[in-house]
Design a protein around this motif. Structure first.
Motif, short mmCIF file in Angstrom:
data_model
loop_
_atom_site.label_atom_id
_atom_site.label_comp_id
_atom_site.label_asym_id
_atom_site.label_seq_id
_atom_site.Cartn_x
_atom_site.Cartn_y
_atom_site.Cartn_z
N ASN A 150 0.78 -1.16 0.00
CA ASN A 150 -0.05 0.04 0.00
C ASN A 150 0.87 1.29 0.17
O ASN A 150 1.96 1.30 0.86
CB ASN A 150 -0.88 0.01 1.14
N PRO A 151 0.85 2.19 -0.98
CA PRO A 151 1.77 3.28 -1.03
C PRO A 151 1.88 4.17 0.46
O PRO A 151 2.92 4.56 0.42
CB PRO A 151 1.16 4.08 -2.19
N ILE A 152 0.77 4.60 0.78
CA ILE A 152 0.61 5.36 2.04
C ILE A 152 1.12 4.85 3.08
O ILE A 152 2.32 5.17 3.68
CB ILE A 152 -0.78 5.66 2.27
N GLU A 153 0.82 3.20 3.45
CA GLU A 153 1.36 2.60 4.50
C GLU A 153 2.93 2.46 4.18
O GLU A 153 3.86 2.54 5.19
CB GLU A 153 0.74 1.14 4.60
N VAL A 208 5.28 4.39 2.20
CA VAL A 208 5.86 5.47 2.43
C VAL A 208 5.60 6.12 4.03
O VAL A 208 6.95 6.61 4.58
CB VAL A 208 5.51 6.79 1.51
N TRP A 209 4.67 6.19 4.52
CA TRP A 209 4.16 6.96 5.75
C TRP A 209 4.75 5.97 7.05
O TRP A 209 5.20 6.49 8.15
CB TRP A 209 2.96 7.18 5.97
N GLY A 210 5.19 4.57 6.65
CA GLY A 210 5.58 3.67 7.89
C GLY A 210 6.82 3.12 7.71
O GLY A 210 7.83 3.25 8.12
N GLY A 242 7.27 8.52 10.21
CA GLY A 242 5.93 8.52 9.39
C GLY A 242 4.83 8.06 10.49
O GLY A 242 3.87 8.93 10.29
N PRO A 243 5.11 7.04 11.23
CA PRO A 243 3.98 7.00 12.31
C PRO A 243 3.39 7.99 13.05
O PRO A 243 2.28 8.24 13.54
CB PRO A 243 4.50 5.59 13.00
N ALA A 244 4.65 8.80 13.44
CA ALA A 244 4.27 10.03 14.40
C ALA A 244 3.72 11.24 13.44
O ALA A 244 2.61 11.83 13.98
CB ALA A 244 5.68 10.63 14.94
N ALA A 245 3.89 11.20 12.27
CA ALA A 245 3.12 12.08 11.38
C ALA A 245 1.81 11.65 11.22
O ALA A 245 0.90 12.46 11.06
CB ALA A 245 3.84 12.29 10.11
N ALA A 246 1.52 10.41 11.04
CA ALA A 246 0.43 9.77 10.60
C ALA A 246 -0.60 10.00 11.97
O ALA A 246 -1.94 10.25 11.79
CB ALA A 246 0.39 8.32 10.38
#
Length: 159
Positions: free
Chosen positions: A10-13, A15-17, A24-28
């Motif tokens: 999954n692109p979001i997961e 890149v963000w994770g 990434g997880p803090a930003a999410a």
């Protein structure tokens, strides 16, 4: 897409994770907190959020509509946001939320005493801080998604 995404991820997961697990997880979590803990009314929240989405050009953000207790803004709301200066669809708080979003993103040095007088006449200091943090989240993360091309890879359910 400006980042290579492994097959099946999954692109979001990814890149963000996976790519930046310390950031990434803090930003999410910050991004999600803006929606989960807001005290702002739906219309002013969406006016500010959509104005930032329009400025960023984030396709996913433009398509998204925040829902609260089964309610969303009306279908023509994004058009009113785009014309926040002249629309008759907004009360003072909603218009100010769209104006603040516009100026926050495009002319933050121009936020003068006259603007702050209008803001403090309609928003408490707590609401102003909340709205400012929300604007920062939407500006940063919507722009991140747009710049990296994630906004075109993520689609809303049912689309």
């Amino acid at each position: 897409m400006n980042v290579d995404i492994p097959e099946g991820k999954n692109p979001i997961e990814y890149v963000w994770g996976d790519m930046v697990p310390g950031i990434g997880p803090a930003a999410a979590n910050f991004s999600l907190a803006v929606y989960a803990h807001t005290s702002l009314g739906l219309r002013e929240f969406e006016a500010a959020r959509l104005r930032i989405a329009q400025i960023n050009g984030c396709l996913f953000c433009l398509d998204w509509r925040t829902e609260r207790d089964g309610h969303k803004v009306e279908d023509d709301f994004p058009d009113a946001v785009e014309h926040w200066r002249t629309t008759d669809a907004f009360d003072d708080r909603t218009r100010l939320a769209a104006e603040y979003a516009d100026r926050y993103a495009l002319d933050h040095h121009g936020l003068d005493e006259e603007f702050w007088d209008r803001m403090t006449a309609h928003y408490s200091q707590t609401e102003i801080v909340e709205l400012t943090m929300s604007l920062g989240s939407w500006l940063a993360f919507g722009r991140l998604n747009r710049v990296l091309g994630l906004d075109a890879m993520c689609v809303l359910p049912g689309h």
